[in-house]
Every structure is written in C-alpha cells, then in structure tokens.
Design a protein around this motif. Structure first.
Motif, PDB file in Angstrom:
ATOM      1  N   PRO A   2       7.182   8.249   6.912  1.00  0.00           N
ATOM      2  CA  PRO A   2       8.085   8.330   8.073  1.00  0.00           C
ATOM      3  C   PRO A   2       7.550   7.534   9.250  1.00  0.00           C
ATOM      4  O   PRO A   2       6.349   7.299   9.371  1.00  0.00           O
ATOM      5  N   ALA A   3       8.473   7.093  10.098  1.00  0.00           N
ATOM      6  CA  ALA A   3       8.074   6.367  11.297  1.00  0.00           C
ATOM      7  C   ALA A   3       7.329   7.293  12.241  1.00  0.00           C
ATOM      8  O   ALA A   3       7.491   8.520  12.201  1.00  0.00           O
ATOM      9  N   LYS A   4       6.513   6.707  13.091  1.00  0.00           N
ATOM     10  CA  LYS A   4       5.756   7.481  14.070  1.00  0.00           C
ATOM     11  C   LYS A   4       6.717   8.178  15.023  1.00  0.00           C
ATOM     12  O   LYS A   4       7.573   7.551  15.646  1.00  0.00           O
ATOM     13  N   LEU A   5       6.577   9.477  15.150  1.00  0.00           N
ATOM     14  CA  LEU A   5       7.453  10.264  16.006  1.00  0.00           C
ATOM     15  C   LEU A   5       6.899  10.330  17.431  1.00  0.00           C
ATOM     16  O   LEU A   5       5.690  10.243  17.633  1.00  0.00           O
ATOM     17  N   PRO A   6       7.777  10.507  18.409  1.00  0.00           N
ATOM     18  CA  PRO A   6       7.286  10.692  19.780  1.00  0.00           C
ATOM     19  C   PRO A   6       6.631  12.056  19.927  1.00  0.00           C
ATOM     20  O   PRO A   6       6.728  12.918  19.039  1.00  0.00           O
ATOM     21  N   VAL A   7       5.958  12.254  21.024  1.00  0.00           N
ATOM     22  CA  VAL A   7       5.434  13.571  21.382  1.00  0.00           C
ATOM     23  C   VAL A   7       6.090  13.960  22.699  1.00  0.00           C
ATOM     24  O   VAL A   7       6.265  13.131  23.595  1.00  0.00           O
ATOM     25  N   ILE A   8       6.479  15.222  22.807  1.00  0.00           N
ATOM     26  CA  ILE A   8       7.307  15.675  23.924  1.00  0.00           C
ATOM     27  C   ILE A   8       6.557  16.723  24.750  1.00  0.00           C
ATOM     28  O   ILE A   8       5.966  17.660  24.195  1.00  0.00           O
ATOM     29  N   PHE A   9       6.581  16.555  26.069  1.00  0.00           N
ATOM     30  CA  PHE A   9       6.142  17.631  26.969  1.00  0.00           C
ATOM     31  C   PHE A   9       7.375  18.219  27.634  1.00  0.00           C
ATOM     32  O   PHE A   9       8.174  17.505  28.239  1.00  0.00           O
ATOM     33  N   ILE A  10       7.507  19.544  27.516  1.00  0.00           N
ATOM     34  CA  ILE A  10       8.653  20.241  28.101  1.00  0.00           C
ATOM     35  C   ILE A  10       8.174  21.299  29.077  1.00  0.00           C
ATOM     36  O   ILE A  10       7.265  22.072  28.784  1.00  0.00           O
ATOM     37  N   ILE A  40      12.487  13.925  10.670  1.00  0.00           N
ATOM     38  CA  ILE A  40      11.555  14.960  11.120  1.00  0.00           C
ATOM     39  C   ILE A  40      11.336  15.952   9.979  1.00  0.00           C
ATOM     40  O   ILE A  40      12.264  16.630   9.544  1.00  0.00           O
ATOM     41  N   HIS A  41      10.122  16.024   9.478  1.00  0.00           N
ATOM     42  CA  HIS A  41       9.799  16.971   8.414  1.00  0.00           C
ATOM     43  C   HIS A  41       9.626  18.380   8.963  1.00  0.00           C
ATOM     44  O   HIS A  41       9.980  19.364   8.302  1.00  0.00           O
ATOM     45  N   ALA A  42       9.053  18.479  10.132  1.00  0.00           N
ATOM     46  CA  ALA A  42       8.825  19.785  10.760  1.00  0.00           C
ATOM     47  C   ALA A  42       8.531  19.576  12.232  1.00  0.00           C
ATOM     48  O   ALA A  42       8.166  18.474  12.664  1.00  0.00           O
ATOM     49  N   ILE A  43       8.694  20.646  12.992  1.00  0.00           N
ATOM     50  CA  ILE A  43       8.365  20.672  14.420  1.00  0.00           C
ATOM     51  C   ILE A  43       7.107  21.510  14.600  1.00  0.00           C
ATOM     52  O   ILE A  43       7.000  22.603  14.031  1.00  0.00           O
ATOM     53  N   MET A  44       6.171  21.018  15.371  1.00  0.00           N
ATOM     54  CA  MET A  44       4.996  21.814  15.734  1.00  0.00           C
ATOM     55  C   MET A  44       5.000  22.007  17.243  1.00  0.00           C
ATOM     56  O   MET A  44       4.962  21.041  17.995  1.00  0.00           O
ATOM     57  N   VAL A  45       5.041  23.268  17.673  1.00  0.00           N
ATOM     58  CA  VAL A  45       5.096  23.590  19.096  1.00  0.00           C
ATOM     59  C   VAL A  45       3.749  24.130  19.558  1.00  0.00           C
ATOM     60  O   VAL A  45       3.156  25.002  18.908  1.00  0.00           O
ATOM     61  N   ILE A  46       3.292  23.611  20.676  1.00  0.00           N
ATOM     62  CA  ILE A  46       2.104  24.140  21.351  1.00  0.00           C
ATOM     63  C   ILE A  46       2.581  24.738  22.665  1.00  0.00           C
ATOM     64  O   ILE A  46       3.094  24.022  23.526  1.00  0.00           O
ATOM     65  N   SER A  47       2.456  26.041  22.809  1.00  0.00           N
ATOM     66  CA  SER A  47       2.972  26.734  23.986  1.00  0.00           C
ATOM     67  C   SER A  47       1.843  27.251  24.859  1.00  0.00           C
ATOM     68  O   SER A  47       0.826  27.748  24.356  1.00  0.00           O
ATOM     69  N   ALA A  48       2.070  27.199  26.161  1.00  0.00           N
ATOM     70  CA  ALA A  48       1.112  27.758  27.113  1.00  0.00           C
ATOM     71  C   ALA A  48       0.945  29.263  26.941  1.00  0.00           C
ATOM     72  O   ALA A  48      -0.014  29.848  27.463  1.00  0.00           O
ATOM     73  N   HIS A  49       1.849  29.886  26.199  1.00  0.00           N
ATOM     74  CA  HIS A  49       1.806  31.339  26.046  1.00  0.00           C
ATOM     75  C   HIS A  49       1.109  31.801  24.775  1.00  0.00           C
ATOM     76  O   HIS A  49       1.130  32.995  24.469  1.00  0.00           O
ATOM     77  N   GLY A 160       5.546  12.759   9.970  1.00  0.00           N
ATOM     78  CA  GLY A 160       6.869  13.360  10.089  1.00  0.00           C
ATOM     79  C   GLY A 160       6.886  14.658  10.869  1.00  0.00           C
ATOM     80  O   GLY A 160       7.819  15.447  10.743  1.00  0.00           O
ATOM     81  N   ILE A 161       5.853  14.892  11.687  1.00  0.00           N
ATOM     82  CA  ILE A 161       5.751  16.132  12.463  1.00  0.00           C
ATOM     83  C   ILE A 161       6.022  15.816  13.934  1.00  0.00           C
ATOM     84  O   ILE A 161       5.320  15.007  14.546  1.00  0.00           O
ATOM     85  N   LEU A 162       7.039  16.452  14.466  1.00  0.00           N
ATOM     86  CA  LEU A 162       7.389  16.283  15.872  1.00  0.00           C
ATOM     87  C   LEU A 162       6.581  17.277  16.694  1.00  0.00           C
ATOM     88  O   LEU A 162       6.706  18.495  16.524  1.00  0.00           O
ATOM     89  N   ILE A 163       5.755  16.770  17.591  1.00  0.00           N
ATOM     90  CA  ILE A 163       4.901  17.624  18.420  1.00  0.00           C
ATOM     91  C   ILE A 163       5.592  17.881  19.755  1.00  0.00           C
ATOM     92  O   ILE A 163       5.962  16.948  20.467  1.00  0.00           O
ATOM     93  N   ILE A 164       5.760  19.150  20.060  1.00  0.00           N
ATOM     94  CA  ILE A 164       6.329  19.569  21.343  1.00  0.00           C
ATOM     95  C   ILE A 164       5.291  20.409  22.058  1.00  0.00           C
ATOM     96  O   ILE A 164       4.853  21.453  21.542  1.00  0.00           O
ATOM     97  N   ALA A 165       4.870  19.967  23.227  1.00  0.00           N
ATOM     98  CA  ALA A 165       3.925  20.720  24.053  1.00  0.00           C
ATOM     99  C   ALA A 165       4.719  21.343  25.195  1.00  0.00           C
ATOM    100  O   ALA A 165       5.375  20.639  25.962  1.00  0.00           O
ATOM    101  N   SER A 166       4.680  22.651  25.294  1.00  0.00           N
ATOM    102  CA  SER A 166       5.532  23.385  26.236  1.00  0.00           C
ATOM    103  C   SER A 166       4.681  24.084  27.287  1.00  0.00           C
ATOM    104  O   SER A 166       3.863  24.954  26.966  1.00  0.00           O
TER     105      SER A 166
END
Length: 264
Positions: A2-10, A40-49, A160-166
């Motif tokens: 898979p193509a390189k996915l972006p990383v998101i800060f929310i 996107i194969h999967a989403i990985m979320v990193i939460s402040a909580h 293929g893992i979309l990283i979301i940092a929340s």
C-alpha cells in the motif's frame, strides 16, 4: 504494497464534541471521505486518555467497547456507541514492528476505545467499516520521549495503517468558559508558535516547547494532551506536505486546530 498513508493529529476538545460538531465535525467528515480513497488496512489511534505505566499497550480484541470516560455531561452522551471492530492480527503485526524498534509493547484484550478515540472516529468514519486498534502512550513520557516514540512508528505508515494521534492544541480546563466572544489571551501566541515550529519540522524546538513556546504552561498545565501532536509530527518526514484544519476556538480555551502530515 500500500501507498504511504498520512498521519493525522486531531484535537478532540470536550466530550460535547460528540453531539456538538461545531466546525470540527464537518471538517473531519470531509477528511474521512478523502482518506477512504486510500487502501487503509486498519486505523491505529493514540489518545491522550490512554496512558499505561512503563510500557505501551495495544488493543487486541475483536470487538472494542465504547468507553464513556467522563462525568457530569448530558445523558445522551452516555448512550452513544461507536461499533468499531478490532484488528487483533494487525495489533500483533504492530507489536512486532514496534518491538523491532526496541519498544516494550503488550497486547491488551480488555481495553476499548476512550472518548479521545471514538469521538473523532464517529466523524471520520461514521460507518465504522475499518478495523481499529488503539495504542497507549507509555507513561511517564515527556516531550522528548514522545518524539522518539513517534519516530518509532514511521514504518507503520507503509503497512496500510492510518495513524491518528488524538489530543488537544490547548488544554487548560481551568479556563473553560461559555462566552463565544471571549478567547483566552495566551491561545494565539501559543498556537502561532506551534504552527511556525511545525512548518519548519523543528523537532528540537518541540522537544523543548515548555521553555520555548510562549505561555506553554497556561496552554498545557500538564503534557498529556499535547504529546499526541509531537508523536504525529515525529512520525512524519520533514519534506512532507503539512495541512492545517483550523476549527476555531471552543469554550474560550480550547483551540481546535488539527494537522495532517503527508499526502492525502
């Protein structure tokens, strides 16, 4: 591959975001529609909580419960569910990748999704049709450690893992108010410094944001809500495009800035 996915800060702001989308909800919904064009194969979320003592932990169950980890809010919030399905095999893949980077990562078959994870996801992917796993921040963690942690996650973007940092661009709950015409005086100087530092991909300055950023103590009395931004920045390369989604200020003291690192 898979193509390189972006990383998101929310910035997830207040739990009321779940029922009061404001400017953030539509921005995230539009972003989610654009992201679904990727493989996107999967989403990985990193939460402040989710902070875990001494080691990182990653959810490894088939079904992730919706955790209502807040109190004193309207009843309707506690009725909301995000029916995410887990990604146990991908969690093992992530664990192995991070262990090869020298991180201590344990699988967690009991943990669900806290509100820092499921509230943004309900706007980004309302159909809950992409597998989700959550990664904790090993605690204690300071700004420098957050950057090292983020750098260790880079290779996941090629899997293929979309990283979301929340987290939150500003997070001083003592200054919360309900007059939409008032903004805490320190917010603009702080977020302008952050914007400039991100634009220059200055990890050294970010590692020392407590000393260098104006009003850092007022914007973040504690670190945990700012660290996801540092993780996301460190997970990106200095030549990647950076997109800011500015959703304004809520409750006088919560700056709702979001960032996308990489092509999307």
């Amino acid at each position: 591959m898979p193509a390189k996915l972006p990383v998101i800060f929310i910035t997830h702001g207040s739990p009321m975001l779940a029922v009061e989308p404001g400017q953030t909800g539509p921005l995230l919904t539009e972003l989610g529609q654009q992201l679904k064009q990727h493989d996107i194969h999967a989403i990985m979320v990193i939460s402040a909580h989710w902070l875990s003592r001494g080691q990182a932990r990653i959810t490894a169950s088939e079904h992730l419960t919706t955790i209502h980890d807040f109190g004193g809010f309207p009843d309707q919030l506690y009725q909301l569910q995000y029916p995410a399905h887990g990604a146990p095999e991908i969690a093992k893949q992530i664990q192995q990748t991070l262990q090869h980077s020298g991180l201590n990562v344990a699988l967690d078959e009991m943990r669900g999704l806290d509100h820092g994870a499921w509230i943004p996801l309900q706007y980004l992917f309302p159909d809950a049709d992409i597998a989700v796993t959550a990664l904790s921040m090993p605690w204690p963690m300071d700004a420098k450690a957050a950057i090292t942690f983020g750098q260790s996650l880079k290779d996941l973007r090629n899997q293929g893992i979309l990283i979301i940092a929340s987290g939150s661009m500003t997070h001083n709950l003592y200054d919360i108010g309900y007059d939409n015409n008032i903004e805490a005086s320190y917010i603009s100087p702080f977020i302008n410094w952050v914007r400039h530092t991100i634009t220059h991909h200055d990890l050294t300055a970010m590692a020392n944001y407590r000393k260098l950023a104006p009003y850092a103590q007022q914007a973040h009395p504690t670190d945990e809500h700012f660290l996801p931004l540092l993780i996301a920045l460190a997970c990106s390369d200095n030549d990647e495009p950076i997109t800011e989604l500015d959703a304004g200020i809520t409750y006088q003291a919560l700056s709702m800035n979001n960032y996308i690192f990489g092509q999307y």
